[in-house]
Design a protein around this motif. Structure first.
Motif, PDB file in Angstrom:
ATOM      1  N   ASN A  99     -21.142  -8.930   3.882  1.00 32.76           N
ATOM      2  CA  ASN A  99     -22.164  -9.839   3.563  1.00 32.76           C
ATOM      3  C   ASN A  99     -21.908  -9.837   1.774  1.00 32.76           C
ATOM      4  O   ASN A  99     -21.935 -11.189   1.413  1.00 32.76           O
ATOM      5  CB  ASN A  99     -23.451  -8.958   3.534  1.00 32.76           C
ATOM      6  N   GLU A 100     -21.542  -8.818   1.346  1.00 30.13           N
ATOM      7  CA  GLU A 100     -21.076  -9.185  -0.164  1.00 30.13           C
ATOM      8  C   GLU A 100     -19.936 -10.116  -0.494  1.00 30.13           C
ATOM      9  O   GLU A 100     -19.910 -10.936  -1.421  1.00 30.13           O
ATOM     10  CB  GLU A 100     -20.766  -7.733  -0.791  1.00 30.13           C
ATOM     11  N   ILE A 101     -18.797 -10.075   0.501  1.00 31.85           N
ATOM     12  CA  ILE A 101     -17.871 -11.011   0.599  1.00 31.85           C
ATOM     13  C   ILE A 101     -18.260 -12.638   0.521  1.00 31.85           C
ATOM     14  O   ILE A 101     -17.944 -13.304  -0.032  1.00 31.85           O
ATOM     15  CB  ILE A 101     -16.750 -10.515   1.469  1.00 31.85           C
ATOM     16  N   ALA A 102     -19.089 -12.674   1.568  1.00 32.97           N
ATOM     17  CA  ALA A 102     -19.671 -14.027   1.836  1.00 32.97           C
ATOM     18  C   ALA A 102     -20.643 -14.452   0.548  1.00 32.97           C
ATOM     19  O   ALA A 102     -20.385 -15.725   0.381  1.00 32.97           O
ATOM     20  CB  ALA A 102     -20.746 -13.889   3.183  1.00 32.97           C
ATOM     21  N   VAL A 103     -21.229 -13.496   0.032  1.00 30.32           N
ATOM     22  CA  VAL A 103     -21.955 -13.701  -1.267  1.00 30.32           C
ATOM     23  C   VAL A 103     -21.033 -14.425  -2.215  1.00 30.32           C
ATOM     24  O   VAL A 103     -21.135 -15.475  -2.984  1.00 30.32           O
ATOM     25  CB  VAL A 103     -22.764 -12.702  -1.749  1.00 30.32           C
ATOM     26  N   TYR A 104     -20.057 -13.626  -2.597  1.00 33.77           N
ATOM     27  CA  TYR A 104     -18.978 -14.300  -3.502  1.00 33.77           C
ATOM     28  C   TYR A 104     -18.235 -15.377  -2.961  1.00 33.77           C
ATOM     29  O   TYR A 104     -18.212 -16.165  -3.982  1.00 33.77           O
ATOM     30  CB  TYR A 104     -17.754 -12.911  -3.453  1.00 33.77           C
ATOM     31  N   ILE A 105     -17.937 -15.573  -1.811  1.00 33.41           N
ATOM     32  CA  ILE A 105     -17.433 -16.832  -1.412  1.00 33.41           C
ATOM     33  C   ILE A 105     -18.341 -18.306  -1.785  1.00 33.41           C
ATOM     34  O   ILE A 105     -18.028 -19.283  -2.489  1.00 33.41           O
ATOM     35  CB  ILE A 105     -16.945 -16.892  -0.082  1.00 33.41           C
ATOM     36  N   VAL A 106     -19.620 -18.030  -1.455  1.00 33.08           N
ATOM     37  CA  VAL A 106     -20.619 -19.031  -1.729  1.00 33.08           C
ATOM     38  C   VAL A 106     -20.597 -19.100  -3.140  1.00 33.08           C
ATOM     39  O   VAL A 106     -20.889 -20.467  -3.463  1.00 33.08           O
ATOM     40  CB  VAL A 106     -21.911 -18.603  -0.884  1.00 33.08           C
ATOM     41  N   ALA A 107     -20.804 -18.078  -3.964  1.00 33.83           N
ATOM     42  CA  ALA A 107     -21.182 -18.156  -5.124  1.00 33.83           C
ATOM     43  C   ALA A 107     -19.862 -18.931  -5.894  1.00 33.83           C
ATOM     44  O   ALA A 107     -19.929 -19.659  -6.778  1.00 33.83           O
ATOM     45  CB  ALA A 107     -21.208 -16.791  -5.854  1.00 33.83           C
ATOM     46  N   VAL A 108     -18.808 -18.670  -5.679  1.00 32.94           N
ATOM     47  CA  VAL A 108     -17.624 -19.294  -6.031  1.00 32.94           C
ATOM     48  C   VAL A 108     -17.612 -20.808  -5.748  1.00 32.94           C
ATOM     49  O   VAL A 108     -17.326 -21.571  -6.556  1.00 32.94           O
ATOM     50  CB  VAL A 108     -16.226 -18.626  -5.409  1.00 32.94           C
TER      51      VAL A 108
ATOM     52  N   LEU B 219     -32.012 -20.419  -2.767  1.00 29.90           N
ATOM     53  CA  LEU B 219     -30.470 -20.437  -2.772  1.00 29.90           C
ATOM     54  C   LEU B 219     -30.218 -21.925  -2.672  1.00 29.90           C
ATOM     55  O   LEU B 219     -29.167 -22.286  -3.253  1.00 29.90           O
ATOM     56  CB  LEU B 219     -29.999 -19.627  -1.706  1.00 29.90           C
ATOM     57  N   VAL B 220     -30.972 -22.721  -1.785  1.00 26.38           N
ATOM     58  CA  VAL B 220     -30.333 -24.181  -1.467  1.00 26.38           C
ATOM     59  C   VAL B 220     -30.541 -24.893  -2.841  1.00 26.38           C
ATOM     60  O   VAL B 220     -30.001 -25.718  -3.301  1.00 26.38           O
ATOM     61  CB  VAL B 220     -31.299 -24.761  -0.399  1.00 26.38           C
ATOM     62  N   LEU B 221     -32.058 -24.735  -3.703  1.00 27.51           N
ATOM     63  CA  LEU B 221     -32.163 -25.407  -4.549  1.00 27.51           C
ATOM     64  C   LEU B 221     -31.345 -24.960  -5.992  1.00 27.51           C
ATOM     65  O   LEU B 221     -30.998 -25.750  -6.799  1.00 27.51           O
ATOM     66  CB  LEU B 221     -33.808 -25.119  -5.068  1.00 27.51           C
ATOM     67  N   GLY B 222     -30.905 -23.807  -6.062  1.00 30.50           N
ATOM     68  CA  GLY B 222     -30.134 -23.244  -6.840  1.00 30.50           C
ATOM     69  C   GLY B 222     -28.696 -23.946  -6.601  1.00 30.50           C
ATOM     70  O   GLY B 222     -28.255 -24.483  -7.897  1.00 30.50           O
TER      71      GLY B 222
ATOM     72  N   ILE C 200     -27.415 -26.854   2.353  1.00 28.53           N
ATOM     73  CA  ILE C 200     -28.389 -26.625   3.460  1.00 28.53           C
ATOM     74  C   ILE C 200     -27.722 -25.802   4.427  1.00 28.53           C
ATOM     75  O   ILE C 200     -28.083 -24.620   4.809  1.00 28.53           O
ATOM     76  CB  ILE C 200     -29.093 -27.825   3.830  1.00 28.53           C
ATOM     77  N   PRO C 201     -26.508 -26.374   5.256  1.00 26.25           N
ATOM     78  CA  PRO C 201     -25.848 -25.680   6.274  1.00 26.25           C
ATOM     79  C   PRO C 201     -25.389 -24.368   5.825  1.00 26.25           C
ATOM     80  O   PRO C 201     -25.532 -23.186   6.458  1.00 26.25           O
ATOM     81  CB  PRO C 201     -24.978 -26.368   6.630  1.00 26.25           C
ATOM     82  N   VAL C 202     -24.854 -24.268   4.631  1.00 21.49           N
ATOM     83  CA  VAL C 202     -24.262 -23.160   4.186  1.00 21.49           C
ATOM     84  C   VAL C 202     -25.348 -21.912   3.914  1.00 21.49           C
ATOM     85  O   VAL C 202     -25.301 -20.746   4.330  1.00 21.49           O
ATOM     86  CB  VAL C 202     -23.390 -23.142   2.744  1.00 21.49           C
ATOM     87  N   GLU C 203     -26.276 -22.271   3.358  1.00 22.08           N
ATOM     88  CA  GLU C 203     -27.400 -21.454   3.026  1.00 22.08           C
ATOM     89  C   GLU C 203     -28.234 -20.958   4.277  1.00 22.08           C
ATOM     90  O   GLU C 203     -28.812 -19.745   4.379  1.00 22.08           O
ATOM     91  CB  GLU C 203     -28.397 -21.828   2.179  1.00 22.08           C
ATOM     92  N   ILE C 204     -28.286 -21.710   5.436  1.00 24.30           N
ATOM     93  CA  ILE C 204     -29.022 -21.487   6.762  1.00 24.30           C
ATOM     94  C   ILE C 204     -28.250 -20.154   7.354  1.00 24.30           C
ATOM     95  O   ILE C 204     -28.500 -19.082   7.677  1.00 24.30           O
ATOM     96  CB  ILE C 204     -28.984 -22.651   7.343  1.00 24.30           C
ATOM     97  N   GLY C 205     -26.771 -20.206   7.043  1.00 26.09           N
ATOM     98  CA  GLY C 205     -25.626 -19.211   7.734  1.00 26.09           C
ATOM     99  C   GLY C 205     -26.048 -17.957   6.731  1.00 26.09           C
ATOM    100  O   GLY C 205     -26.097 -16.842   7.430  1.00 26.09           O
ATOM    101  N   GLN C 206     -26.114 -17.991   5.649  1.00 28.61           N
ATOM    102  CA  GLN C 206     -26.099 -17.068   4.657  1.00 28.61           C
ATOM    103  C   GLN C 206     -27.539 -16.217   5.029  1.00 28.61           C
ATOM    104  O   GLN C 206     -27.677 -14.734   4.918  1.00 28.61           O
ATOM    105  CB  GLN C 206     -25.987 -17.426   3.214  1.00 28.61           C
ATOM    106  N   THR C 207     -28.425 -16.819   4.954  1.00 24.14           N
ATOM    107  CA  THR C 207     -29.874 -16.428   5.187  1.00 24.14           C
ATOM    108  C   THR C 207     -29.977 -15.706   6.373  1.00 24.14           C
ATOM    109  O   THR C 207     -30.310 -14.524   6.542  1.00 24.14           O
ATOM    110  CB  THR C 207     -30.912 -17.490   5.030  1.00 24.14           C
ATOM    111  N   TYR C 208     -29.368 -16.436   7.531  1.00 21.32           N
ATOM    112  CA  TYR C 208     -29.310 -15.519   8.841  1.00 21.32           C
ATOM    113  C   TYR C 208     -28.436 -14.407   8.764  1.00 21.32           C
ATOM    114  O   TYR C 208     -28.979 -13.077   9.299  1.00 21.32           O
ATOM    115  CB  TYR C 208     -28.590 -16.569   9.851  1.00 21.32           C
TER     116      TYR C 208
END
Length: 300
Positions: free
Chosen positions: A187-196, A97-100, A145-153
């Motif tokens: 979780n799906e909403i969080a995925v959408y927000i990060v993807a946006v 996710l971070v590298l993407g 990095i901080p965003v994906e730490i939160g999403q992975t957790y």
């Protein structure tokens, strides 16, 4: 649940060794081609410009990106096992996710570089100075990095009480959410927000940059100038379409509407096939890189 099992391509046992050979060849090709690009840009003073500075980081990013997925996949095919611990799965998903996200932001920085070069050529050296280039690259690497730490957790805090078989070749969000128990709407909403934020907004900025670029190119009086301007942008635009097209479908489509087979195929495109094609796209269509390569081969 202490571990998962990555199904990978075990549903095609007759193709296992063919796939092993193909993926190994692709991995070696990515390592060699991108390393050559990095070394050429590093040691040839004629191509040490902002555009090639970004390209060298992009090549290094591709090496990191495929190293997170392909060696693990090759090991699973070779051993005929796909067992992966919870911690290893979380680490793999985090780095993917971070590298993407870094790739999305770096492609945006490269689009901005082309915009300044074509639309404001007289101010190019001033605007795209070394300090600005370093800041853009650093922001691309660090921002996610901080965003994906939160999403992975958040993902791995979910209860996984059903099957532990992930129908994928690496730990990714959609197949993991399909294994989670209970309501995964937040979780799906969080995925959408990060993807946006990391996919759609950079993509819109790239579209805006290229709208300005195309408009400016069409105003050029010289046909030769127009062809040269288009050629400097075509490679980058091809990579953008390949990467964003498949990644956006994967992360912006609702979990319940995703076919596991289609999801696996799309992931192959943006995690393996696109990094394999990137060196080819950037070298075969780039006279500066080819000239630098011929110079090195001539010396050898």
């Amino acid at each position: 649940m202490m571990e998962f099992v990555l199904v990978g391509f075990s549903d095609s046992p007759h193709l296992q060794w063919v796939l092993f050979a193909v993926f190994l060849l692709m991995y070696v090709t990515i390592l060699i081609c991108n390393s050559i690009i990095i070394l050429l840009i590093r040691y040839d003073p004629h191509i040490q410009t902002p555009m090639y500075f970004f390209l060298s980081h992009f090549s290094f990013l591709d090496i990191c990106y495929v190293t997170i997925t392909i060696p693990r996949m090759l090991m699973d095919i070779f051993s005929q096992k796909g067992n992966i611990s919870l911690l290893s799965c979380a680490a793999q998903m985090f780095f993917v996710l971070v590298l993407g996200g870094t790739e999305c932001l770096l492609l945006t920085a490269m689009a901005y570089d082309r915009y300044v070069a074509i639309c404001h050529p007289l101010n190019y050296a001033l605007v795209m100075n070394h300090k600005v280039c370093v800041q853009l690259v650093a922001a691309s690497w660090i921002s996610g990095i901080p965003v994906e730490i939160g999403q992975t957790y958040q993902i791995f805090s979910l209860p996984f009480c059903g099957s532990n078989r992930i129908n994928h070749f690496f730990c990714d969000i959609p197949p993991l959410l399909s294994l989670a128990c209970g309501d995964t709407l937040l979780n799906e909403i969080a995925v959408y927000i990060v993807a946006v934020v990391f996919v759609m907004l950079p993509f819109l900025l790239i579209i805006a940059s290229y709208t300005k670029i195309v408009s400016n190119i069409l105003k050029m009086a010289s046909a030769r100038g127009r062809v040269k301007a288009f050629s400097t942008c075509s490679s980058h635009l091809t990579v953008v379409v390949l990467f964003y097209g498949t990644a956006s479908i994967t992360y912006l489509q609702p979990k319940r509407n995703q076919s596991e087979g289609i999801g696996k195929l799309l992931s192959l495109f943006y995690t393996i096939l696109t990094p394999t094609l990137n060196p080819v796209i950037y070298t075969l269509r780039n006279k500066d890189i080819m000239q630098a390569l011929r110079k090195v081969l001539g010396k050898l």
